[in-house]
Design a protein around this motif. Structure first.
Motif, PDB file in Angstrom:
ATOM      1  N   ALA A  38      17.080   7.823  -3.526  1.00  0.00           N
ATOM      2  CA  ALA A  38      16.449   7.112  -4.631  1.00  0.00           C
ATOM      3  C   ALA A  38      14.997   6.840  -4.251  1.00  0.00           C
ATOM      4  CB  ALA A  38      17.172   5.808  -4.905  1.00  0.00           C
ATOM      5  N   ALA A  39      14.121   6.691  -5.250  1.00  0.00           N
ATOM      6  CA  ALA A  39      12.706   6.485  -4.956  1.00  0.00           C
ATOM      7  C   ALA A  39      12.084   5.514  -5.944  1.00  0.00           C
ATOM      8  CB  ALA A  39      11.956   7.813  -4.982  1.00  0.00           C
ATOM      9  N   ILE A  40      11.227   4.655  -5.403  1.00  0.00           N
ATOM     10  CA  ILE A  40      10.411   3.741  -6.209  1.00  0.00           C
ATOM     11  C   ILE A  40       8.968   4.168  -5.997  1.00  0.00           C
ATOM     12  CG2 ILE A  40       9.712   1.354  -6.576  1.00  0.00           C
ATOM     13  CD1 ILE A  40      12.368   0.564  -5.119  1.00  0.00           C
ATOM     14  N   LEU A  41       8.281   4.541  -7.065  1.00  0.00           N
ATOM     15  CA  LEU A  41       6.901   5.006  -6.967  1.00  0.00           C
ATOM     16  C   LEU A  41       5.955   3.973  -7.555  1.00  0.00           C
ATOM     17  CD1 LEU A  41       8.757   7.695  -7.167  1.00  0.00           C
ATOM     18  CD2 LEU A  41       6.587   8.835  -7.522  1.00  0.00           C
ATOM     19  N   LYS A  42       4.972   3.603  -6.782  1.00  0.00           N
ATOM     20  CA  LYS A  42       3.960   2.641  -7.232  1.00  0.00           C
ATOM     21  C   LYS A  42       2.585   3.289  -7.116  1.00  0.00           C
ATOM     22  CE  LYS A  42       2.233  -1.368  -8.432  1.00  0.00           C
ATOM     23  NZ  LYS A  42       0.876  -0.834  -8.680  1.00  0.00           N
ATOM     24  N   GLY A  43       1.988   3.598  -8.250  1.00  0.00           N
ATOM     25  CA  GLY A  43       0.688   4.255  -8.262  1.00  0.00           C
ATOM     26  C   GLY A  43      -0.465   3.272  -8.311  1.00  0.00           C
ATOM     27  N   GLY A  44      -1.648   3.765  -7.969  1.00  0.00           N
ATOM     28  CA  GLY A  44      -2.848   2.938  -8.010  1.00  0.00           C
ATOM     29  C   GLY A  44      -3.395   2.815  -9.419  1.00  0.00           C
ATOM     30  N   LYS A  45      -4.219   1.793  -9.638  1.00  0.00           N
ATOM     31  CA  LYS A  45      -4.750   1.542 -10.976  1.00  0.00           C
ATOM     32  C   LYS A  45      -5.648   2.667 -11.460  1.00  0.00           C
ATOM     33  CE  LYS A  45      -8.569  -1.253  -9.138  1.00  0.00           C
ATOM     34  NZ  LYS A  45      -9.210  -2.580  -9.146  1.00  0.00           N
ATOM     35  N   GLU A  46      -6.260   3.430 -10.517  1.00  0.00           N
ATOM     36  CA  GLU A  46      -7.171   4.502 -10.935  1.00  0.00           C
ATOM     37  C   GLU A  46      -6.436   5.656 -11.614  1.00  0.00           C
ATOM     38  OE1 GLU A  46      -5.413   5.244  -7.131  1.00  0.00           O
ATOM     39  OE2 GLU A  46      -6.753   3.587  -7.703  1.00  0.00           O
ATOM     40  N   SER A  47      -5.115   5.764 -11.402  1.00  0.00           N
ATOM     41  CA  SER A  47      -4.329   6.835 -12.031  1.00  0.00           C
ATOM     42  C   SER A  47      -3.387   6.287 -13.097  1.00  0.00           C
ATOM     43  CB  SER A  47      -3.529   7.601 -10.971  1.00  0.00           C
ATOM     44  OG  SER A  47      -2.610   6.735 -10.318  1.00  0.00           O
ATOM     45  N   TYR A  48      -3.664   5.095 -13.616  1.00  0.00           N
ATOM     46  CA  TYR A  48      -2.717   4.395 -14.481  1.00  0.00           C
ATOM     47  C   TYR A  48      -2.313   5.205 -15.712  1.00  0.00           C
ATOM     48  CZ  TYR A  48      -0.643   0.967 -17.588  1.00  0.00           C
ATOM     49  OH  TYR A  48       0.221   0.328 -18.435  1.00  0.00           O
ATOM     50  N   ASN A  94      -4.937  12.091 -18.157  1.00  0.00           N
ATOM     51  CA  ASN A  94      -5.652  12.264 -16.892  1.00  0.00           C
ATOM     52  C   ASN A  94      -7.164  12.269 -17.094  1.00  0.00           C
ATOM     53  OD1 ASN A  94      -6.593  14.716 -14.619  1.00  0.00           O
ATOM     54  ND2 ASN A  94      -5.468  12.911 -13.918  1.00  0.00           N
ATOM     55  N   LYS A  95      -7.601  12.831 -18.209  1.00  0.00           N
ATOM     56  CA  LYS A  95      -9.043  12.836 -18.499  1.00  0.00           C
ATOM     57  C   LYS A  95      -9.568  11.410 -18.677  1.00  0.00           C
ATOM     58  CE  LYS A  95     -12.618  14.996 -21.333  1.00  0.00           C
ATOM     59  NZ  LYS A  95     -13.411  13.748 -21.384  1.00  0.00           N
ATOM     60  N   ILE A  96      -8.759  10.540 -19.274  1.00  0.00           N
ATOM     61  CA  ILE A  96      -9.159   9.137 -19.423  1.00  0.00           C
ATOM     62  C   ILE A  96      -9.337   8.501 -18.049  1.00  0.00           C
ATOM     63  CG2 ILE A  96      -8.444   6.865 -20.253  1.00  0.00           C
ATOM     64  CD1 ILE A  96      -6.932   8.285 -22.506  1.00  0.00           C
ATOM     65  N   ASP A  97      -8.378   8.754 -17.153  1.00  0.00           N
ATOM     66  CA  ASP A  97      -8.484   8.223 -15.788  1.00  0.00           C
ATOM     67  C   ASP A  97      -9.724   8.765 -15.084  1.00  0.00           C
ATOM     68  OD1 ASP A  97      -6.228   6.582 -15.754  1.00  0.00           O
ATOM     69  OD2 ASP A  97      -4.895   8.232 -15.203  1.00  0.00           O
ATOM     70  N   MET A  98      -9.990  10.049 -15.270  1.00  0.00           N
ATOM     71  CA  MET A  98     -11.157  10.671 -14.631  1.00  0.00           C
ATOM     72  C   MET A  98     -12.454  10.042 -15.142  1.00  0.00           C
ATOM     73  SD  MET A  98     -10.408  13.079 -12.408  1.00  0.00           S
ATOM     74  CE  MET A  98     -11.862  14.132 -12.427  1.00  0.00           C
ATOM     75  N   ASP A  99     -12.545   9.870 -16.449  1.00  0.00           N
ATOM     76  CA  ASP A  99     -13.751   9.265 -17.028  1.00  0.00           C
ATOM     77  C   ASP A  99     -13.950   7.835 -16.519  1.00  0.00           C
ATOM     78  OD1 ASP A  99     -14.206  11.586 -18.424  1.00  0.00           O
ATOM     79  OD2 ASP A  99     -13.330  10.848 -20.305  1.00  0.00           O
ATOM     80  N   ASN A 100     -12.850   7.095 -16.422  1.00  0.00           N
ATOM     81  CA  ASN A 100     -12.931   5.724 -15.919  1.00  0.00           C
ATOM     82  C   ASN A 100     -13.368   5.703 -14.455  1.00  0.00           C
ATOM     83  OD1 ASN A 100     -12.122   4.613 -18.360  1.00  0.00           O
ATOM     84  ND2 ASN A 100      -9.961   4.542 -17.796  1.00  0.00           N
ATOM     85  N   ALA A 101     -12.821   6.632 -13.676  1.00  0.00           N
ATOM     86  CA  ALA A 101     -13.159   6.680 -12.256  1.00  0.00           C
ATOM     87  C   ALA A 101     -14.638   6.988 -12.050  1.00  0.00           C
ATOM     88  CB  ALA A 101     -12.300   7.732 -11.553  1.00  0.00           C
ATOM     89  N   LYS A 102     -15.163   7.909 -12.870  1.00  0.00           N
ATOM     90  CA  LYS A 102     -16.581   8.261 -12.757  1.00  0.00           C
ATOM     91  C   LYS A 102     -17.473   7.103 -13.198  1.00  0.00           C
ATOM     92  CE  LYS A 102     -15.710  13.205 -13.408  1.00  0.00           C
ATOM     93  NZ  LYS A 102     -15.768  14.349 -14.368  1.00  0.00           N
ATOM     94  N   SER A 103     -17.069   6.413 -14.260  1.00  0.00           N
ATOM     95  CA  SER A 103     -17.882   5.298 -14.754  1.00  0.00           C
ATOM     96  C   SER A 103     -17.884   4.139 -13.762  1.00  0.00           C
ATOM     97  CB  SER A 103     -17.369   4.825 -16.109  1.00  0.00           C
ATOM     98  OG  SER A 103     -16.081   4.246 -15.995  1.00  0.00           O
ATOM     99  N   GLN A 104     -16.796   4.022 -12.999  1.00  0.00           N
ATOM    100  CA  GLN A 104     -16.702   2.973 -11.983  1.00  0.00           C
ATOM    101  C   GLN A 104     -17.283   3.411 -10.646  1.00  0.00           C
ATOM    102  OE1 GLN A 104     -12.569   1.710 -11.828  1.00  0.00           O
ATOM    103  NE2 GLN A 104     -12.459   1.663 -14.065  1.00  0.00           N
ATOM    104  N   GLN A 105     -17.787   4.657 -10.632  1.00  0.00           N
ATOM    105  CA  GLN A 105     -18.433   5.221  -9.436  1.00  0.00           C
ATOM    106  C   GLN A 105     -17.510   5.171  -8.219  1.00  0.00           C
ATOM    107  OE1 GLN A 105     -22.185   2.989  -9.292  1.00  0.00           O
ATOM    108  NE2 GLN A 105     -23.191   4.662 -10.379  1.00  0.00           N
TER     109      GLN A 105
END
Length: 438
Positions: free
Chosen positions: A142-152, A48-59
């Motif tokens: 049953a469930a199919i979950l599709k997340g966004g790239k920002e939380s990859y 999650n920290k990697i995602d957070m750092d990426n999100a901040k760098s991408q503003q």
């Protein structure tokens, strides 16, 4: 067969097995998932920290970054507790809601039943993985979950834990919960109406609207969270300040945060200024109409701005709020029904008659009296967690927990009965049973 069709078909087949499992089998699966996620906490938070750092760098937007953050104190543990809360809820499947004796030996029952296959598409909010998994398994869906790239990265870490646990330690088919890590074309999944029964989008209004416009599958959710609070002239100033500040600042990125404040113009001038001051003290920027402007002269002007034309049709998702003065409760009702997104609204008043009028007149999924709009949440409603919040008027509305993921079916139990020998258009007086006698 496309990849999306394979995913949807496998989920549908898994649903056929999942809905036959007992409550004990489904609940045990949730305990196993909880334990596995708890054991993997450090790895998940590192991802999650990697995602957070990426999100901040991408503003990316501050509201999206805040939703993405699982390292926020207590958020991960609250997510885990939500799984246990759902596990411990009563079994929602197979409850008899109607029973009637149509003839001797011919009995009709209506029972709660799972909807089928859910497609959940979300941005940020990695806790959605745990929330939806818990609610889906417990309710037999049953469930199919599709997340966004920002939380990859977070999504990948959590999905590996959930998928492995289902496959190796539970009776739930692995395909009953599919966490799609690849950049699967969402449009292809939205076309699988043969296998998918309900789409639940969780994210920006742009995401929700795009999904609604591009699928024939029913969609459960809301596009905006434009929530309002009306402060009546018969009000308690202390309650008002506490409620309004909490509703705005507790979690401004949430869809249940208040975005517009309507104040009765007959309130004492100093009392209005004091209420606005409490928001400024919390570093909230006021977007005020000309009618409100004179009441802000003594406030720190860096937190006071003129309201633009769209101020009352805007979801701020930040430390901003639109403010206006209005005539009375009737004006408040008309204004809110015209400008809100039908999510959650509140009135602050000590006048019960006005409160009742407001609560009956507001056309939103949640209407509160002397309480913060931030209570619009499945966890706070005692649902364990929520699959989302719906502003739909048909089927589920408001925070959607287990009950909102249930439909029903009719079961008729006879003994060689045929319509050719049946006389009458209905049965005896309806009778209710806690369960069907087998």
């Amino acid at each position: 067969m496309s990849s999306a069709e394979t995913i949807a078909r496998d989920a549908n087949q898994a649903f056929g097995v999942l809905k036959t499992l007992s409550n004990d089998q489904r609940s045990d699966a949730l305990q196993q998932i909880h334990d596995a996620l708890a054991s993997a906490k450090s790895d998940i938070l590192a991802a999650n920290k990697i995602d957070m750092d990426n999100a901040k760098s991408q503003q990316l937007s501050p509201s999206l970054i805040k939703r993405l953050d699982l390292n926020n104190p207590g958020k991960f543990d609250a997510m885990l507790q939500g799984i246990l809360d759902v596990k411990n809820l009563p079994d929602p499947v197979g409850k008899v809601t109607f029973a009637s004796k149509l003839d001797d030996g011919l009995e009709l029952y209506r029972l709660t039943a799972p909807i089928g296959v859910l497609l959940i598409i979300f941005e940020a909010r990695p806790e959605v993985i745990a929330n939806i998994t818990a609610l889906a398994v417990k309710s037999g869906n049953a469930a199919i979950l599709k997340g966004g790239k920002e939380s990859y990265q977070t999504f990948k870490a959590m999905s590996e834990v959930v998928s492995s646990t289902l496959d190796k330690k539970t009776d739930v088919p692995a395909a009953a919960i599919q966490l799609i890590q690849s950049r699967e074309d969402v449009a292809d999944l939205l076309n699988q109406d043969k296998y998918i029964d309900l789409v639940i989008p969780r994210g920006s209004n742009e995401l929700v609207r795009n999904i609604k416009e591009n699928t024939k599958i029913p969609v459960l959710g809301h596009a905006d969270g434009i929530c309002s609070i009306y402060v009546d002239d018969e009000f308690d100033p202390t309650k008002a300040s506490r409620i309004v500040v909490d509703a705005k600042t507790n979690y401004p990125a949430g869809c249940n945060a208040v975005e517009q404040l309507l104040i009765n113009k007959n309130i004492d001038r100093q009392a209005i200024t004091n209420l606005l001051q409490s928001l400024v003290d919390a570093k909230v920027t006021l977007h005020v109409t000309p009618a409100v402007k004179p009441y802000t002269e003594s406030l720190d002007q860096q937190y006071v701005k003129d309201a633009e034309a769209d101020a009352f049709d805007k979801e701020w998702l930040s430390f901003d709020i639109s403010v206006d003065l209005i005539d009375d409760v009737d004006t408040a009702i008309n204004h809110i029904n015209a400008h809100s997104s039908k999510h959650t609204e509140a009135i602050i008043t000590e006048n019960e008659a006005r409160a009742q009028k407001f609560m009956k007149g507001i056309d939103s999924s949640g209407v509160y009296w002397n309480a913060s709009t931030r209570f619009a949440d499945g966890f706070r409603y005692g649902f364990g967690t929520e699959v989302g919040i719906s502003t739909n008027k048909i089927h589920a509305r408001g925070p959607v927990g287990l009950e909102g993921l249930m439909s029903y079916q009719y079961q008729l139990r006879g003994n060689g009965h045929i319509v050719g020998e049946f006389v009458g258009g209905g049965g005896d007086k309806p009778f209710l049973h806690q369960s069907i006698p087998f």
